[in-house]
Design a protein around this motif. Structure first.
Motif, PDB file in Angstrom:
ATOM      1  N   ILE A  65       0.805  -1.229   0.000  1.00 39.00           N
ATOM      2  CA  ILE A  65       0.000   0.000   0.000  1.00 39.00           C
ATOM      3  C   ILE A  65       0.835   1.276   0.000  1.00 39.00           C
ATOM      4  O   ILE A  65       0.294   2.371  -0.112  1.00 39.00           O
ATOM      5  CB  ILE A  65      -0.974   0.030   1.202  1.00 39.00           C
ATOM      6  CG1 ILE A  65      -0.213   0.010   2.535  1.00 39.00           C
ATOM      7  CG2 ILE A  65      -1.974  -1.117   1.116  1.00 39.00           C
ATOM      8  CD1 ILE A  65      -1.069   0.304   3.740  1.00 39.00           C
TER       9      ILE A  65
ATOM     10  N   ARG B 112       0.295   4.008  -2.763  1.00 35.72           N
ATOM     11  CA  ARG B 112      -0.987   4.719  -2.643  1.00 35.72           C
ATOM     12  C   ARG B 112      -0.985   5.731  -1.504  1.00 35.72           C
ATOM     13  O   ARG B 112      -1.712   6.716  -1.541  1.00 35.72           O
ATOM     14  CB  ARG B 112      -2.141   3.736  -2.458  1.00 35.72           C
ATOM     15  CG  ARG B 112      -2.488   2.991  -3.728  1.00 35.72           C
ATOM     16  CD  ARG B 112      -3.644   2.084  -3.495  1.00 35.72           C
ATOM     17  NE  ARG B 112      -3.070   0.821  -3.010  1.00 35.72           N
ATOM     18  CZ  ARG B 112      -3.768  -0.164  -2.489  1.00 35.72           C
ATOM     19  NH1 ARG B 112      -5.063  -0.064  -2.353  1.00 35.72           N
ATOM     20  NH2 ARG B 112      -3.186  -1.264  -2.097  1.00 35.72           N
ATOM     21  N   LEU B 113      -0.180   5.477  -0.502  1.00 31.91           N
ATOM     22  CA  LEU B 113      -0.117   6.363   0.663  1.00 31.91           C
ATOM     23  C   LEU B 113       0.974   7.411   0.534  1.00 31.91           C
ATOM     24  O   LEU B 113       1.145   8.228   1.421  1.00 31.91           O
ATOM     25  CB  LEU B 113       0.138   5.538   1.931  1.00 31.91           C
ATOM     26  CG  LEU B 113      -0.826   4.413   2.238  1.00 31.91           C
ATOM     27  CD1 LEU B 113      -0.402   3.714   3.520  1.00 31.91           C
ATOM     28  CD2 LEU B 113      -2.252   4.915   2.335  1.00 31.91           C
ATOM     29  N   GLN B 114       1.725   7.354  -0.526  1.00 28.59           N
ATOM     30  CA  GLN B 114       2.900   8.202  -0.702  1.00 28.59           C
ATOM     31  C   GLN B 114       3.812   8.061   0.514  1.00 28.59           C
ATOM     32  O   GLN B 114       4.254   9.038   1.109  1.00 28.59           O
ATOM     33  CB  GLN B 114       2.512   9.654  -0.952  1.00 28.59           C
ATOM     34  CG  GLN B 114       1.710   9.823  -2.218  1.00 28.59           C
ATOM     35  CD  GLN B 114       1.299  11.254  -2.468  1.00 28.59           C
ATOM     36  OE1 GLN B 114       1.315  12.100  -1.584  1.00 28.59           O
ATOM     37  NE2 GLN B 114       0.924  11.528  -3.699  1.00 28.59           N
TER      38      GLN B 114
END
Length: 81
Positions: free
Chosen positions: A6, A9-11
């Motif tokens: 993930i 997507r969370l940078q």
């Protein structure tokens, strides 16, 4: 799920990859959870949080969690969570 799955997507940047099963806040009684820490005043509580396996925090706070199984850093931990 693993932090590495993930992170984009969370940078977020994964410091230590690990698997988590639940999303939770500091005082949720859930096993193997991902939590976030957005300020230094929450470090002590996060280190004692039951069931915390992975966490999101800023780069400045990362050194406060040498024992966390999973650790990822991001500019805005609360938003990423």
């Amino acid at each position: 799920m693993r932090l590495s799955e993930i992170a984009a997507r969370l940078q977020a940047t994964v410091v230590r990859d690990a698997e988590f099963v639940n999303l939770g806040f500091l005082f949720d009684d859930l096993p193997d959870k991902l939590i976030f820490v957005e300020a230094g005043r929450f470090v002590s509580a996060a280190r004692k949080a039951r069931g915390a396996r992975c966490l999101l925090c800023s780069g400045e706070l990362a050194a406060s969690f040498p024992d966390a199984a999973g650790l990822a850093t991001t500019a805005e931990p609360k938003l990423a969570f």
